[in-house]
Design a protein around this motif. Structure first.
Motif, PDB file in Angstrom:
ATOM      1  N   TYR A  42       1.266  -1.555  -0.215  1.00 48.03           N
ATOM      2  CA  TYR A  42       0.047   0.022   0.563  1.00 48.03           C
ATOM      3  C   TYR A  42       1.127   1.606   0.121  1.00 48.03           C
ATOM      4  O   TYR A  42       0.636   2.389  -0.862  1.00 48.03           O
ATOM      5  CB  TYR A  42      -1.108   0.333   1.188  1.00 48.03           C
TER       6      TYR A  42
ATOM      7  N   TYR B 291      -1.724  19.141  -3.572  1.00 43.64           N
ATOM      8  CA  TYR B 291      -1.625  19.339  -1.890  1.00 43.64           C
ATOM      9  C   TYR B 291      -1.589  20.494  -1.959  1.00 43.64           C
ATOM     10  O   TYR B 291      -1.881  20.939  -0.418  1.00 43.64           O
ATOM     11  CB  TYR B 291      -0.470  18.533  -0.991  1.00 43.64           C
TER      12      TYR B 291
ATOM     13  N   VAL C  62      -5.221  12.973   9.293  1.00 39.99           N
ATOM     14  CA  VAL C  62      -5.188  12.317   9.858  1.00 39.99           C
ATOM     15  C   VAL C  62      -4.513  11.700   8.681  1.00 39.99           C
ATOM     16  O   VAL C  62      -5.345  11.465   7.539  1.00 39.99           O
ATOM     17  CB  VAL C  62      -6.634  11.646  10.165  1.00 39.99           C
ATOM     18  N   GLY C  63      -3.884  10.458   8.584  1.00 45.06           N
ATOM     19  CA  GLY C  63      -3.201   9.690   7.862  1.00 45.06           C
ATOM     20  C   GLY C  63      -2.005  10.626   6.513  1.00 45.06           C
ATOM     21  O   GLY C  63      -2.254  11.118   5.973  1.00 45.06           O
ATOM     22  N   CYS C  64      -0.829   9.723   6.852  1.00 42.73           N
ATOM     23  CA  CYS C  64       0.258  10.702   6.083  1.00 42.73           C
ATOM     24  C   CYS C  64       0.383  10.396   4.514  1.00 42.73           C
ATOM     25  O   CYS C  64       1.790  10.538   4.252  1.00 42.73           O
ATOM     26  CB  CYS C  64       1.689  10.361   7.454  1.00 42.73           C
ATOM     27  N   GLY C  65       0.113   9.036   4.756  1.00 42.02           N
ATOM     28  CA  GLY C  65       0.808   8.556   2.895  1.00 42.02           C
ATOM     29  C   GLY C  65       2.228   8.535   3.266  1.00 42.02           C
ATOM     30  O   GLY C  65       2.405   7.530   4.230  1.00 42.02           O
TER      31      GLY C  65
ATOM     32  N   SER D  52       1.929  14.330   1.654  1.00 41.58           N
ATOM     33  CA  SER D  52       0.989  15.181   2.369  1.00 41.58           C
ATOM     34  C   SER D  52       1.646  16.391   3.639  1.00 41.58           C
ATOM     35  O   SER D  52       1.025  18.100   4.108  1.00 41.58           O
ATOM     36  CB  SER D  52       0.134  14.684   2.662  1.00 41.58           C
TER      37      SER D  52
ATOM     38  N   ASP E  84      -1.107   7.246  12.035  1.00 33.50           N
ATOM     39  CA  ASP E  84      -1.020   6.647  11.080  1.00 33.50           C
ATOM     40  C   ASP E  84      -1.349   5.070  11.508  1.00 33.50           C
ATOM     41  O   ASP E  84      -0.665   5.634  12.401  1.00 33.50           O
ATOM     42  CB  ASP E  84      -0.419   6.804   9.527  1.00 33.50           C
TER      43      ASP E  84
ATOM     44  N   CYS F 241       3.504   3.252   6.246  1.00 29.98           N
ATOM     45  CA  CYS F 241       3.671   4.751   5.785  1.00 29.98           C
ATOM     46  C   CYS F 241       3.962   5.890   6.693  1.00 29.98           C
ATOM     47  O   CYS F 241       5.010   6.335   6.153  1.00 29.98           O
ATOM     48  CB  CYS F 241       1.947   5.009   5.323  1.00 29.98           C
TER      49      CYS F 241
ATOM     50  N   ILE G 181      -7.436   5.860  14.165  1.00 32.63           N
ATOM     51  CA  ILE G 181      -8.322   7.391  14.290  1.00 32.63           C
ATOM     52  C   ILE G 181      -9.656   6.402  14.723  1.00 32.63           C
ATOM     53  O   ILE G 181     -10.045   6.855  16.006  1.00 32.63           O
ATOM     54  CB  ILE G 181      -8.137   8.012  13.502  1.00 32.63           C
ATOM     55  N   ILE G 182     -10.152   5.277  13.991  1.00 40.38           N
ATOM     56  CA  ILE G 182     -11.892   4.671  14.004  1.00 40.38           C
ATOM     57  C   ILE G 182     -11.677   4.470  15.730  1.00 40.38           C
ATOM     58  O   ILE G 182     -12.675   4.613  16.823  1.00 40.38           O
ATOM     59  CB  ILE G 182     -11.620   3.569  13.773  1.00 40.38           C
TER      60      ILE G 182
ATOM     61  N   LEU H 201      -8.048  12.332   1.559  1.00 48.89           N
ATOM     62  CA  LEU H 201      -7.631  11.414   0.775  1.00 48.89           C
ATOM     63  C   LEU H 201      -7.882  10.122   1.694  1.00 48.89           C
ATOM     64  O   LEU H 201      -6.949   8.971   0.443  1.00 48.89           O
ATOM     65  CB  LEU H 201      -6.761  10.861  -0.023  1.00 48.89           C
TER      66      LEU H 201
ATOM     67  N   GLY I 131      -7.854   6.143   2.830  1.00 52.08           N
ATOM     68  CA  GLY I 131      -8.100   4.876   2.036  1.00 52.08           C
ATOM     69  C   GLY I 131      -6.612   4.148   3.060  1.00 52.08           C
ATOM     70  O   GLY I 131      -6.815   4.222   3.514  1.00 52.08           O
TER      71      GLY I 131
ATOM     72  N   TYR J 237     -15.739   2.121   4.516  1.00 53.82           N
ATOM     73  CA  TYR J 237     -14.443   2.340   4.938  1.00 53.82           C
ATOM     74  C   TYR J 237     -14.282   3.765   5.276  1.00 53.82           C
ATOM     75  O   TYR J 237     -13.667   4.503   6.471  1.00 53.82           O
ATOM     76  CB  TYR J 237     -12.756   1.388   4.997  1.00 53.82           C
TER      77      TYR J 237
ATOM     78  N   VAL K 183     -14.446   6.230   9.142  1.00 53.88           N
ATOM     79  CA  VAL K 183     -13.118   7.147   9.297  1.00 53.88           C
ATOM     80  C   VAL K 183     -13.765   8.289   9.448  1.00 53.88           C
ATOM     81  O   VAL K 183     -13.140   8.778  10.202  1.00 53.88           O
ATOM     82  CB  VAL K 183     -12.065   6.477   8.323  1.00 53.88           C
TER      83      VAL K 183
END
Ligand code: SAM
Length: 276
Positions: free
Chosen positions: A15, A32, A48-51, A55, A70, A75, A129-130, A152, A154, A176, A180
């Motif tokens: 991923y 971005y 939330v979510g750095c990939g 970003s 994350d 990631c 985070i959930i 974004l 995922g 999902y 989230v």
């Protein structure tokens, strides 16, 4: 059991690697930059979510104080690397212990986060985070925040076997994202300062007709309805959907979270909600 751990690691790595392809394109197209522009005047930001960190780097370069969360360690590692190469001081807080219940079910326990000071470093925190009460408690101890962003969202293929996901009967990427984002609305209500903002960015059908735009806004109003947040504005920007090897994240149509085979007319859509 070891097989399950191997699979989780493989899926996380895959991923993270695939997302690099998407993120490269978003960076090149200055997407971005566009997302950050909307929250420019908000100093302290939870991401939330750095990939792969593209970003996060955009947020840091724009001068925000950043805490990024994350659940995928691969990631987080890519992000730490990217930020350090750009000259930032970064603290990565690792907290996960994996519990394999069987081949198709695993659980993650997250440790408590120290209340020690992290100086001026950028914080990358491993967490979900959930459902992660210790993370939420730490974030509360350090509040308030000016902005929370979720760009974004995922996740990787093995997440369906995580107890949090399977117990909630999450089956599609659209489900999902909704779960989230719903949780982030609730958390934003607890963590944001008065007049602070939550920014959600999704890919979806271009809202250039009033009906599509209303659909989108209505969807977010429904998500915000269990909180005090007020959905305030929507902005969008066309984007090129032609990426060959990326994560092929599915698309949100209006507020319905459906998955078309081909997106005729796609945009990045940013929705801002304000904490009154
Ligand atoms: C599609 S990437 C987007 C990354 C970045 N926001 C960007 O725009 O480039 C989504 C990221 O969110 C992370 N993520 C997904 N679900 C999460 C959760 N429940 N808690 C924390 N992070 C999550 C994934 O691991 C991944 O790094």
């Amino acid at each position: 059991m070891n097989n399950a751990i191997k699979h989780i690691q493989q899926e996380r790595k895959k991923y993270a690697k695939d997302w690099c392809v998407d993120a490269k394109k978003f960076s090149e197209d200055k997407d971005y930059e566009w997302m950050e522009n909307v929250i420019k005047s908000y100093k302290t930001v939870i991401e939330v979510g750095c990939g792969d960190g593209s970003s996060t780097l955009e947020l840091c370069n724009a001068g925000h104080n950043v805490i990024s969360i994350d659940e995928n360690i691969e990631c987080l590692k890519l992000t730490k690397n990217k930020l350090e190469q750009a000259g930032y001081i970064v603290s990565l807080i690792k907290r996960e212990s994996l519990l394999i219940l069987n081949e198709k079910r695993y659980k993650v326990n997250y440790s408590k986060i120290d209340d020690k000071l992290y100086g001026n470093s950028i914080l990358l925190i491993e967490g979900d985070i959930i459902e992660d009460s210790k993370l939420l408690q730490w974030l509360k101890n350090n509040r308030p925040y000016d902005a929370i962003v979720c760009w974004l969202i995922g996740t990787h293929g093995y997440r369906i076997y995580n107890d949090i996901i399977s117990d909630r009967k999450i089956k599609t990427p659209g489900d999902y994202r909704l779960i989230v984002q719903n949780r982030i609305y609730e958390i934003a209500d607890e963590l944001l300062r008065v007049n602070g903002v939550l920014q959600i960015v999704d890919r979806g059908e271009t809202p250039d007709k009033a009906s599509i735009k209303e659909d989108f806004i209505e969807g977010h109003k429904e998500q915000a309805s269990v909180t005090s947040l007020i959905v305030n504005s929507l902005a969008y920007r066309n984007y090129d959907n032609n990426i060959d090897n990326g994560t092929k994240m599915n698309i949100t149509i209006g507020n319905k979270m459906e998955v078309p085979n081909k997106l005729p007319n796609g945009s990045l859509i940013s929705v801002i909600s304000v904490k009154p």
